[in-house]
Design a protein around this motif. Structure first.
Motif, PDB file in Angstrom:
ATOM      1  N   ARG A 191      -0.346  12.425  47.063  1.00 49.26           N
ATOM      2  CA  ARG A 191       0.771  13.346  47.333  1.00 49.26           C
ATOM      3  C   ARG A 191       0.730  13.848  48.775  1.00 49.26           C
ATOM      4  O   ARG A 191       1.762  13.908  49.463  1.00 49.26           O
TER       5      ARG A 191
ATOM      6  N   CYS B 265       1.673  10.921  51.225  1.00 51.72           N
ATOM      7  CA  CYS B 265       3.113  10.641  51.227  1.00 51.72           C
ATOM      8  C   CYS B 265       3.902  11.761  51.894  1.00 51.72           C
ATOM      9  O   CYS B 265       4.865  11.516  52.628  1.00 51.72           O
ATOM     10  N   ARG B 266       3.479  12.989  51.651  1.00 52.49           N
ATOM     11  CA  ARG B 266       4.158  14.141  52.258  1.00 52.49           C
ATOM     12  C   ARG B 266       4.026  14.080  53.767  1.00 52.49           C
ATOM     13  O   ARG B 266       5.003  14.315  54.506  1.00 52.49           O
TER      14      ARG B 266
ATOM     15  N   ALA C 291       7.291  10.218  52.980  1.00 55.21           N
ATOM     16  CA  ALA C 291       7.591   9.174  51.989  1.00 55.21           C
ATOM     17  C   ALA C 291       7.347   9.703  50.583  1.00 55.21           C
ATOM     18  O   ALA C 291       6.773   9.019  49.737  1.00 55.21           O
ATOM     19  N   GLU C 292       7.799  10.914  50.341  1.00 58.31           N
ATOM     20  CA  GLU C 292       7.550  11.531  49.037  1.00 58.31           C
ATOM     21  C   GLU C 292       8.239  10.797  47.897  1.00 58.31           C
ATOM     22  O   GLU C 292       7.836  10.928  46.728  1.00 58.31           O
ATOM     23  N   ASP C 293       9.266  10.003  48.205  1.00 52.30           N
ATOM     24  CA  ASP C 293       9.932   9.232  47.152  1.00 52.30           C
ATOM     25  C   ASP C 293       9.038   8.136  46.587  1.00 52.30           C
ATOM     26  O   ASP C 293       9.311   7.583  45.516  1.00 52.30           O
ATOM     27  N   GLN C 294       7.933   7.810  47.277  1.00 50.91           N
ATOM     28  CA  GLN C 294       7.008   6.782  46.811  1.00 50.91           C
ATOM     29  C   GLN C 294       5.820   7.348  46.038  1.00 50.91           C
ATOM     30  O   GLN C 294       5.017   6.591  45.486  1.00 50.91           O
ATOM     31  N   THR C 295       5.731   8.662  45.985  1.00 50.78           N
ATOM     32  CA  THR C 295       4.543   9.309  45.431  1.00 50.78           C
ATOM     33  C   THR C 295       4.261   8.901  43.996  1.00 50.78           C
ATOM     34  O   THR C 295       3.146   8.457  43.664  1.00 50.78           O
ATOM     35  N   GLU C 296       5.232   9.034  43.108  1.00 45.04           N
ATOM     36  CA  GLU C 296       4.982   8.791  41.690  1.00 45.04           C
ATOM     37  C   GLU C 296       4.648   7.331  41.413  1.00 45.04           C
ATOM     38  O   GLU C 296       3.804   7.040  40.558  1.00 45.04           O
ATOM     39  N   ASP C 297       5.306   6.400  42.117  1.00 45.50           N
ATOM     40  CA  ASP C 297       4.986   4.987  41.923  1.00 45.50           C
ATOM     41  C   ASP C 297       3.547   4.689  42.327  1.00 45.50           C
ATOM     42  O   ASP C 297       2.836   3.930  41.647  1.00 45.50           O
TER      43      ASP C 297
END
Length: 260
Positions: A39, A42-43, A47-53
């Protein structure tokens, strides 16, 4: 991701509040990142949209490998029962076994010998009787639903027993019975000079979704499609050189005869 964000290791470490050495260890795979590390990374890179993947991928990797001492610390029964949901949802089973008769087509006595040997070698808790019962219960999938089973065993398996000759004879005769089931294919890979493919590690393929491999130190789960396909190709190559039906039965009966 760092290059896209215009960050080098030092600036990334500053943005995450880490020592630069941590970035280096994660980048070189010497240290596995935690979910919180991902997290923060990515922050910092926007690129926080890639965090969960990425977190999902991390968890998948963590679940790929389980040491036997971890899986079996509470005994063998729990490890046997844990696999039942996978067997229940699978419709197409492919198994290659170079050393033992596969669990789904083992007799009670053969299973008891196999699991007793495992317990003596690496498990302090003695719940072998319960573990054998759990494996026998799992065999019901052979007769339920529209499932298909393809088993390949090396010829040496027919003469490789851990227990008494009577137990091995019972097991070999059971192979003859099981191979007559309409949803079961049993192939024997002959031991001979000039084989196109040498034996590999034993493995199970569950539909086209997952491969499991039992190694000396642990249990490997493979779900990446390209790797699953590699095992499927290997199974197909071994299946091409195996014998079936009357030829396989002749090998089994010869092994029975050798036991007197």
């Amino acid at each position: 991701m760092c290059k896209d964000a215009g960050l080098d290791g030092k600036r990334l470490a500053e943005a995450c509040g880490w020592h630069p050495a941590k970035v280096s260890r994660i980048s070189s795979a010497k240290t596995s990142p935690s979910a919180e590390d991902i997290r923060a990374w990515c922050r910092a890179c926007g690129a926080e949209d890639q965090t969960e993947d990425l977190i999902a991928s991390l968890r998948a990797v963590e679940g790929m490998w389980v040491e036997w001492r971890r899986m079996e610390r509470a005994g063998l029964r729990q490890a046997q029962e844990a696999r039942l949901p996978l067997y229940e949802r699978t419709r197409w089973f492919r198994c290659y076994s170079p050393g033992l008769v596969p669990g789904l087509i083992q007799t009670y006595g053969y299973t008891e010998d196999v699991l007793r040997a495992v317990q003596r070698r690496r498990v302090e808790v003695d719940d072998v009787a319960d573990a054998v019962s759990a494996r026998m219960e799992r065999q019901r999938v052979l007769f339920e639903g529209q499932r298909r089973f393809a088993f390949l065993i090396e010829e040496s398996v027919l003469r490789n027993a851990l227990g008494e000759p009577d137990t091995q004879v019972e097991q070999l005769e059971h192979l003859l019975t099981v191979s007559a089931l309409p949803n079961v294919s049993l192939g024997v890979v002959r031991t001979k000079i000039g084989r196109a493919r040498m034996p590999v590690e034993g493995f199970w393929i569950f539909d086209t979704a997952q491969v499991n491999v039992e190694l000396v130190s642990g249990y490997l789960t493979i779900t990446q499609p390209r790797e699953v396909a590699t095992y499927a190709d290997t199974f197909a190559a071994l299946a091409d050189v195996a014998v079936y039906g009357a030829k396989a039965h002749a090998l089994i009966r010869a092994a029975v005869a050798s036991l007197g």
